[in-house]
Scaffold this motif. Structure first.
Motif, PDB file in Angstrom:
ATOM      1  N   UNK A 150       0.941  -1.163  -0.151  1.00 35.77           N
ATOM      2  CA  UNK A 150       0.002  -0.024  -0.057  1.00 35.77           C
ATOM      3  C   UNK A 150       0.727   1.273   0.107  1.00 35.77           C
ATOM      4  N   UNK A 151       1.560   1.622  -1.171  1.00 38.49           N
ATOM      5  CA  UNK A 151       2.594   2.581  -1.211  1.00 38.49           C
ATOM      6  C   UNK A 151       1.860   4.128  -0.990  1.00 38.49           C
ATOM      7  N   UNK A 152       2.707   4.985  -0.355  1.00 41.86           N
ATOM      8  CA  UNK A 152       2.197   6.289  -0.167  1.00 41.86           C
ATOM      9  C   UNK A 152       3.203   7.289  -0.515  1.00 41.86           C
ATOM     10  N   UNK A 153       2.911   8.370  -0.392  1.00 46.76           N
ATOM     11  CA  UNK A 153       3.748   9.645  -0.782  1.00 46.76           C
ATOM     12  C   UNK A 153       3.472  10.564   0.425  1.00 46.76           C
ATOM     13  N   UNK A 154       4.643  11.333   0.440  1.00 45.61           N
ATOM     14  CA  UNK A 154       4.724  12.442   1.716  1.00 45.61           C
ATOM     15  C   UNK A 154       3.786  13.629   1.302  1.00 45.61           C
ATOM     16  N   UNK A 155       3.201  14.140   1.974  1.00 45.97           N
ATOM     17  CA  UNK A 155       2.647  15.513   1.722  1.00 45.97           C
ATOM     18  C   UNK A 155       2.935  16.451   2.800  1.00 45.97           C
ATOM     19  N   UNK A 156       3.385  17.687   2.444  1.00 43.15           N
ATOM     20  CA  UNK A 156       3.729  18.604   3.476  1.00 43.15           C
ATOM     21  C   UNK A 156       2.653  19.375   4.182  1.00 43.15           C
ATOM     22  N   UNK A 157       2.455  19.258   5.461  1.00 44.35           N
ATOM     23  CA  UNK A 157       1.490  20.198   6.257  1.00 44.35           C
ATOM     24  C   UNK A 157       2.359  21.263   6.859  1.00 44.35           C
ATOM     25  N   UNK A 158       1.631  22.492   6.627  1.00 47.34           N
ATOM     26  CA  UNK A 158       2.563  23.734   6.991  1.00 47.34           C
ATOM     27  C   UNK A 158       1.560  24.367   7.630  1.00 47.34           C
ATOM     28  N   UNK A 159       1.657  24.927   8.969  1.00 46.07           N
ATOM     29  CA  UNK A 159       0.884  25.815   9.692  1.00 46.07           C
ATOM     30  C   UNK A 159       1.962  26.695  10.532  1.00 46.07           C
ATOM     31  N   UNK A 160       1.881  27.918  10.216  1.00 47.71           N
ATOM     32  CA  UNK A 160       2.851  28.687  10.952  1.00 47.71           C
ATOM     33  C   UNK A 160       2.451  29.077  12.381  1.00 47.71           C
ATOM     34  N   UNK A 161       1.484  28.802  12.710  1.00 46.05           N
ATOM     35  CA  UNK A 161       0.945  29.083  14.034  1.00 46.05           C
ATOM     36  C   UNK A 161       1.050  27.791  14.814  1.00 46.05           C
ATOM     37  N   UNK A 162       1.887  26.942  14.296  1.00 41.77           N
ATOM     38  CA  UNK A 162       2.189  25.677  15.167  1.00 41.77           C
ATOM     39  C   UNK A 162       3.459  25.319  15.141  1.00 41.77           C
ATOM     40  N   UNK A 163       3.787  24.427  16.354  1.00 43.03           N
ATOM     41  CA  UNK A 163       5.248  24.124  16.637  1.00 43.03           C
ATOM     42  C   UNK A 163       5.082  22.579  16.734  1.00 43.03           C
ATOM     43  N   UNK A 164       5.849  21.853  15.776  1.00 42.13           N
ATOM     44  CA  UNK A 164       6.377  22.269  14.717  1.00 42.13           C
ATOM     45  C   UNK A 164       5.502  22.652  13.540  1.00 42.13           C
ATOM     46  N   UNK A 165       6.094  23.674  12.842  1.00 40.34           N
ATOM     47  CA  UNK A 165       5.273  24.344  11.855  1.00 40.34           C
ATOM     48  C   UNK A 165       5.039  23.351  10.486  1.00 40.34           C
TER      49      UNK A 165
ATOM     50  N   UNK B 127       4.411  35.302  23.100  1.00 40.72           N
ATOM     51  CA  UNK B 127       3.086  34.576  22.376  1.00 40.72           C
ATOM     52  C   UNK B 127       2.897  33.459  23.450  1.00 40.72           C
ATOM     53  N   UNK B 128       1.451  33.046  23.397  1.00 36.97           N
ATOM     54  CA  UNK B 128       0.864  32.145  24.114  1.00 36.97           C
ATOM     55  C   UNK B 128       0.590  30.847  23.364  1.00 36.97           C
ATOM     56  N   UNK B 129       0.901  29.529  23.522  1.00 34.28           N
ATOM     57  CA  UNK B 129       0.930  28.509  22.842  1.00 34.28           C
ATOM     58  C   UNK B 129      -0.097  27.640  23.948  1.00 34.28           C
ATOM     59  N   UNK B 130      -0.802  26.622  23.154  1.00 36.02           N
ATOM     60  CA  UNK B 130      -1.631  25.618  24.032  1.00 36.02           C
ATOM     61  C   UNK B 130      -1.141  24.327  23.259  1.00 36.02           C
TER      62      UNK B 130
ATOM     63  N   UNK C  45       2.246  22.267  19.595  1.00 38.21           N
ATOM     64  CA  UNK C  45       2.032  23.654  20.341  1.00 38.21           C
ATOM     65  C   UNK C  45       1.284  24.455  19.305  1.00 38.21           C
ATOM     66  N   UNK C  46       0.052  24.825  19.779  1.00 46.48           N
ATOM     67  CA  UNK C  46      -0.894  25.969  18.760  1.00 46.48           C
ATOM     68  C   UNK C  46      -0.751  27.104  19.281  1.00 46.48           C
ATOM     69  N   UNK C  47      -0.437  28.126  18.590  1.00 47.45           N
ATOM     70  CA  UNK C  47      -0.505  29.596  18.915  1.00 47.45           C
ATOM     71  C   UNK C  47      -1.879  29.902  19.365  1.00 47.45           C
ATOM     72  N   UNK C  48      -2.074  30.442  20.480  1.00 43.94           N
ATOM     73  CA  UNK C  48      -3.375  30.862  20.927  1.00 43.94           C
ATOM     74  C   UNK C  48      -3.433  32.404  20.446  1.00 43.94           C
ATOM     75  N   UNK C  49      -4.232  32.601  19.342  1.00 40.69           N
ATOM     76  CA  UNK C  49      -4.438  33.976  18.687  1.00 40.69           C
ATOM     77  C   UNK C  49      -5.371  34.959  19.815  1.00 40.69           C
TER      78      UNK C  49
END
Length: 158
Positions: free
Chosen positions: A74-89, A137-140, A124-128
């Motif tokens: 069951x082969x797969x590919x990697x897809x980039x999930x990027x969110x600047x308000x998250x650690x890791x982004x 910055x406050x992260x949750x 860690x998600x940035x609490x806007x």
């Protein structure tokens, strides 16, 4: 002796003015940020994050797992999930390459479907709402689900 020198007096005066301005700016910023709410501090911890925090590159992912993602039934590919308000982004997620599983001869078998394997991960998600511009910055700490691979299942017969 130093105070008689005009250049020294000018430099000293400039330093005092700069110090006064910096102090005033710090007080202004402190008032703007305000004190955190007491119930927020109840569960607060200090977190120091060393760089790099943005996950890893696609090349390092392949070197970690070899070519198993391409050799799997069951082969797969990697897809980039990027969110600047998250650690890791940046987090790489698996995306199944085919609908059906591949048998040994390289042909797809319609009796078996590919399905995504999911894994929960703490990020860690940035609490806007609590993070103010110019303040700390406050992260949750939140639980998120990410796709980490694909596997084969018997096809559903209706």
């Amino acid at each position: 002796m130093f105070f008689k020198n005009k250049a020294f007096r000018c430099l000293l005066f400039s330093c005092v003015v700069l110090l006064v301005l910096l102090t005033a700016e710090a007080r202004k910023k402190k008032k703007q940020c305000g004190k955190p709410k007491k119930n927020l501090l109840k569960n607060a911890v200090m977190l120091i994050v060393d760089s790099p925090v943005n996950g890893f590159s696609r090349n390092s992912t392949n070197s970690l797992h070899g070519d198993v993602l391409e050799r799997a039934v069951a082969p797969w590919k990697w897809r980039r999930n990027h969110d600047v308000t998250r650690i890791p982004a940046t987090i790489f997620e698996a995306e199944c390459s085919t609908t059906y599983c591949t048998i040994i001869k390289g042909q797809q078998d319609m009796n078996y479907n590919t399905k995504v394997i999911k894994q929960e991960m703490m990020v860690l998600q940035l609490d806007l709402q609590l993070s103010k511009p110019g303040c700390k910055s406050v992260y949750r700490l939140v639980r998120m689900t990410f796709a980490v691979g694909c596997f084969c299942v018997h096809a559903r017969v209706i």
